[in-house]
Design an enzyme around this catalytic site. Structure first.
Site, PDB file in Angstrom:
ATOM      1  N   GLN A   1     -11.981  53.051 -63.252  1.00 37.64           N
ATOM      2  CA  GLN A   1     -11.419  52.083 -62.315  1.00 37.64           C
ATOM      3  C   GLN A   1     -11.236  50.804 -63.096  1.00 37.64           C
ATOM      4  O   GLN A   1     -11.807  50.647 -64.169  1.00 37.64           O
ATOM      5  CB  GLN A   1     -12.398  51.804 -61.164  1.00 37.64           C
ATOM      6  CG  GLN A   1     -12.316  52.772 -60.020  1.00 37.64           C
ATOM      7  CD  GLN A   1     -13.350  52.482 -58.962  1.00 37.64           C
ATOM      8  OE1 GLN A   1     -14.421  51.936 -59.245  1.00 37.64           O
ATOM      9  NE2 GLN A   1     -13.044  52.842 -57.734  1.00 37.64           N
TER      10      GLN A   1
ATOM     11  N   THR B   1     -19.694  52.720 -61.021  1.00 38.11           N
ATOM     12  CA  THR B   1     -20.118  54.055 -61.448  1.00 38.11           C
ATOM     13  C   THR B   1     -19.041  55.085 -61.136  1.00 38.11           C
ATOM     14  O   THR B   1     -19.289  56.279 -61.198  1.00 38.11           O
ATOM     15  CB  THR B   1     -21.399  54.469 -60.705  1.00 38.11           C
ATOM     16  OG1 THR B   1     -21.219  54.204 -59.319  1.00 38.11           O
ATOM     17  CG2 THR B   1     -22.592  53.715 -61.208  1.00 38.11           C
ATOM     18  N   HIS B   2     -17.838  54.632 -60.789  1.00 36.38           N
ATOM     19  CA  HIS B   2     -16.815  55.538 -60.285  1.00 36.38           C
ATOM     20  C   HIS B   2     -16.005  56.188 -61.398  1.00 36.38           C
ATOM     21  O   HIS B   2     -14.803  56.002 -61.511  1.00 36.38           O
ATOM     22  CB  HIS B   2     -15.924  54.802 -59.287  1.00 36.38           C
ATOM     23  CG  HIS B   2     -16.701  54.293 -58.107  1.00 36.38           C
ATOM     24  ND1 HIS B   2     -16.278  53.281 -57.294  1.00 36.38           N
ATOM     25  CD2 HIS B   2     -17.905  54.675 -57.606  1.00 36.38           C
ATOM     26  CE1 HIS B   2     -17.170  53.055 -56.348  1.00 36.38           C
ATOM     27  NE2 HIS B   2     -18.178  53.883 -56.513  1.00 36.38           N
ATOM     28  N   LEU B   3     -16.690  56.976 -62.202  1.00 35.29           N
ATOM     29  CA  LEU B   3     -16.036  57.726 -63.275  1.00 35.29           C
ATOM     30  C   LEU B   3     -15.454  58.999 -62.685  1.00 35.29           C
ATOM     31  O   LEU B   3     -16.108  59.676 -61.896  1.00 35.29           O
ATOM     32  CB  LEU B   3     -17.066  58.080 -64.351  1.00 35.29           C
ATOM     33  CG  LEU B   3     -17.747  56.869 -64.981  1.00 35.29           C
ATOM     34  CD1 LEU B   3     -19.087  57.248 -65.559  1.00 35.29           C
ATOM     35  CD2 LEU B   3     -16.853  56.256 -66.041  1.00 35.29           C
TER      36      LEU B   3
END
Lengths: 361, 491
Positions: free
Chosen positions: A117, A286-288
């Site tokens: 992101q 943490t939006h991998l």
């Protein structure tokens, strides 16, 4: 299952919830599973391989180390891989299930379409306004969704994708939630003095933006670094790209318009610009996503549309690793929807007639 | 070739989750609870065994006859504390040597309803045979078939009970039985003409049969006399029946209606919720009742739970009710408007949070996040403290124990979540715990006695020290799921 009422302590972004107010597995799922006589779980175990069967079109179980360090083979008729996206990809690479992605030849699939992101934020100080940062909840923000992907003609502004713009009071954790003016030391009496003067007078504007997938952004096994078992660690090849930086610059302009209207005493900006490089030491989310994506073509995806592995029909892979691009919004809702979708097809079709749910075309 | 697909019952599903640090395994297809049923059993047998299994739940045989680690169902060996020493529950599995495998049905019935073993000796009345005497022949038959055919034999004998003299003289029990036990079979509730429908009568009678017989509720809820006998064995035996008692310092609430009863404001639905799940809008279970709900009442069907609830709400007030009351006693209960103003006063005091005394301050710092400034908690999640039976009981031990050592609800089929309250023994001194307990007992209209630091110290002394690694964890977890002391070095 039951949720307790939220008391708005504001710690939920970074901590578990003692009040049972947060929809986490230990509150909403685990005790219901434990009621079932056909369910067992083993904690403090580390899975190191998914083991292929001799016929090569299925897997036959997993290898794991238990808490005492014993290596154990767990046979299985069906394996669901549902760890963090990075771990999903690494475990498939270590297990040699699916062809690893090669960015130079543009072949292979495992590790392809890795994305993230791109975020930005502005901190606004108001001498006269008193906010209550000690009252907050994870979902208590406000969002402007008018600049999200596909909502306006982004090409005329020189990019594809988009971002939502939000404000929120969380997280309210001690120290981490405190704001000081630029130039304030990060400890000592001057820091304390500024905290007293500024506490409760700040608001935050932020953006969470899309991130496209690129041919030279990918995951593979590290040639140098290994874990204690001697297995290679995962290597992430990643940098910001001009399209996404143009997008975030456009969003910064929109936030500045809001700042101008709100007239704070001062504001500070943390917004990426063209030429900036990815810095893993600075947390943003943490939006991998991606690395083992779903699709309709086995040459460009690891999983079919039911999250079933193209090369091993009794292996299903859940999680945001299935996302082909990162389309800005928090991934949990989509992850849950895809999981229900996959589970429905496992239950209603696969169990009665085990085999590929889609032909390779 | 995938061997596990050939046999659907063995099809294992492996879920790799939580960053590859946990493995979950599920067998696909449901397993049957009646594990002893073999394929050649006829459907009639299977139905009978299931009915016996259900009645064993209703009778909570497991509470005593299965050790706390639940390793071997009905293998016995669990000690039941009596004033005369530990009485060990026996192995009631069908093992012919260690268990009751060589019991005929008559032997089984005599043990169950009269407290007489197959060898002719007397059981200690820790076994509730005075209650089980109400069980009808059909139910005894179903239980017998279940224990013979539906329970896995355990070859390990339970420890022998050896009480000190004179209590080791089992013949003495014969006289006790003659005086206090009642072998008469259950007699149905009289039908009073015209007042209730036949359906309601049948429901009340079913509830009464379960409460008086299998449920043996009176074992704890009826006060005992000088010889440890229950002062009344049924509702015709006097209004001491289910009038409340005390167990290990914890108040056992009266189940009779009327002012001062523990169930004063409870509707039938509240009772059903509580028995099925351990939680209701009035209370969260604690103490011995936790195990009763976990192993017995949460497994009863709705029809039986509503019958029990319906019956209990018909019991009239007892003259002795005030002795057993934990709720705001009738004599002290203020009018509704007055008690609501007392409730508001505490709520305002805590909300304003100005010039608080130590108890109020400690409440805000330790309790307020869940029980809130109005002391009302949250329906079926956090129990209310206002009018809470245990918090306002004459004996404050239950409140002190819960504050110091926490609580945990049982996981039940309808409400699986084991909601926990942490223990605060590690962060409250005796003085602080006493101030806090006194505040809870005297706020929002609660009118119970103040608690002294000596009372807190006594609870701590009886409990013993808590290991540092277990601090703050609820008592139940400390005992049943201790944190491993060190992390092995596999990585």
């Amino acid at each position: 299952m039951q949720l307790g009422p939220c008391n708005f302590c504001g710690f939920c972004s970074n901590y578990g919830c003692l009040n049972y107010s947060k929809a986490t597995p230990q509150t909403c799922t685990l005790d219901a599973l434990k009621q079932r006589s056909n369910f067992h779980y083993r904690t403090r175990c580390e899975v190191t391989r998914i083991v292929k069967s001799d016929t090569d079109d299925t897997v036959k179980g997993v290898l794991y180390y238990d808490a005492e360090g014993n290596e154990i083979f767990q046979p299985a008729g069906l394996v669901i891989l549902a760890s963090f996206p990075l771990s999903n990809v690494r475990l498939m690479l270590l297990s040699e299930i699916g062809q690893p992605y090669d960015p130079e030849q543009n072949t292979g699939v495992v590790g392809r379409n890795f994305s993230y992101q791109i975020t930005g934020s502005m901190d606004l100080y108001f001498k006269e306004h008193q906010f209550n940062p000690f009252i907050s909840a994870g979902g208590s923000g406000q969002v402007i969704d008018d600049f999200s992907p596909d909502t306006f003609d982004t090409a005329s502004h020189g990019f594809i994708g988009g971002s939502y713009i939000y404000t929120t009071q969380g997280p309210g954790g001690a120290i981490g939630a405190l704001r000081t003016p630029p130039g304030t030391p990060s400890w000592g009496s001057e820091w304390k003095k500024q905290i007293k003067a500024h506490y409760g007078h700040h608001m935050v504007l932020g953006t969470t933006g899309s991130n496209m997938s690129y041919r030279d952004v990918y995951l593979d096994l590290d040639p140098t670094y290994q874990d204690p078992h001697g297995d290679p660690l995962l290597r992430m090849t990643y940098d910001w790209k001009e399209n996404d930086l143009r997008m975030t610059e456009f969003m910064a302009e929109r936030m500045r318009e809001i700042v101008t209207e709100l007239k704070p005493e001062y504001h500070t900006e943390s917004v990426k610009q063209r030429g900036d490089h990815f810095d893993p030491s600075s947390y943003q989310s943490t939006h991998l996503t991606g690395g083992a994506v779903m699709g309709t073509d086995p040459n460009t995806s690891v999983l079919n549309r039911y999250l079933q592995h193209w090369d091993a029909h009794n292996l299903f892979v859940m999680g945001a690793s299935a996302f082909p691009q990162n389309m800005q919004h928090n991934p949990t809702g989509t992850v849950a929807a895809l999981t229900y979708w996959s589970a429905k097809h496992i239950r209603e079709q696969y169990l009665a007639n085990p085999g590929p749910l889609m032909s390779r075309g | 070739m995938i061997p596990y697909f050939n046999h659907p019952a063995r099809l294992a599903l492996v879920v790799v989750a939580l960053g590859t640090t946990a493995v979950a395994i599920a067998a696909i297809g449901n397993s049957d609870d009646s594990k002893g049923i073999s394929p050649q059993d006829t459907p009639a047998d299977t139905a009978l065994i299931k009915r016996g299994a259900y009645l064993a739940r209703a009778g909570d045989c497991m509470a005593c006859h299965t050790r706390e680690d639940a390793s071997e169902d009905y293998g016995g060996g669990r000690p039941i504390d009596s004033p005369f020493g530990a009485i060990y529950a026996t192995n009631i599995t069908p093992d012919p040597k260690a268990g009751i495998g060589d019991y005929g049905e008559q032997d089984f019935a005599a043990a169950l309803r009269q407290g007489i073993r197959a060898d002719g000796s007397y059981l200690y009345p820790a076994m509730p045979y005075p209650a089980y005497a109400s069980l009808n022949d059909d139910d005894v038959h179903a239980l017998y078939v279940y224990f013979m055919q539906g329970v896995v034999p355990v070859a390990k004998p339970a420890p022998e009970t050896s009480l000190s003299f004179p209590f080791n003289q089992r013949w003495g029990i014969r006289a006790w039985n003659w005086l206090f036990a009642d072998e008469a079979p259950y007699t149905s509730l009289e039908q009073t003409t015209g007042t209730i429908s036949p359906e309601r009568h049948a429901q009340l009678d079913r509830g009464r049969y379960l409460v008086q017989g299998a449920g043996h509720c009176g074992s704890c809820h009826t006060p005992r006399g000088m010889f440890m006998q229950e002062k009344a064995l049924n509702d015709q035996d006097g209004d001491d029946y289910l009038a409340g008692s005390e167990l290990d310092g914890w108040q056992v609430p009266s189940l009779r209606g009327g002012d001062g009863s523990g169930l004063r404001n409870w509707k039938e639905q509240d009772l059903v919720d509580y028995l099925a799940t351990g939680r209701s809008r009035h209370a969260a279970t604690g103490g011995e009742m936790r195990s009763v709900i976990q192993h017995s009442t949460s497994h009863l069907n709705d029809e039986d739970l509503y019958s029990i609830a319906a019956y209990l709400t018909t019991l009239g007030a007892s003259d002795k009710a005030s002795h057993a009351s934990g709720d705001v006693p009738a004599s002290q209960a203020t009018s509704d408007s007055k008690s609501s103003s007392a409730r508001d006063a505490t709520t305002h005091q805590l909300t304003a949070a100005i010039s608080l005394d130590e108890g109020a301050r400690l409440y805000l710092d330790n309790c307020n996040a869940c029980h809130f400034a109005n002391g009302a908690g949250a329906d079926s999640v956090f129990p209310p403290l206002v009018g809470n039976a245990q918090a306002t009981a004459d004996n404050p031990k239950a409140l002190i124990s819960t504050m110091l050592y926490g609580a945990q609800l049982p996981s039940t089929p309808k409400r699986p979540e084991r909601l926990q309250m942490p223990g605060f023994d590690w962060r409250l001194t005796d003085d602080e715990a006493a101030s806090l307990a006194s505040f809870v007992r005297q706020s929002w209209g609660n009118q119970a006695s103040a608690v002294s630091p000596e009372q807190v110290a006594e609870v701590r002394r009886n409990h013993g020290p808590v290991d540092a690694t277990q601090q703050g964890r609820p008592e139940y977890l400390r005992q049943h799921a201790p944190i491993p002391s060190s992390t092995p070095s596999s990585n």
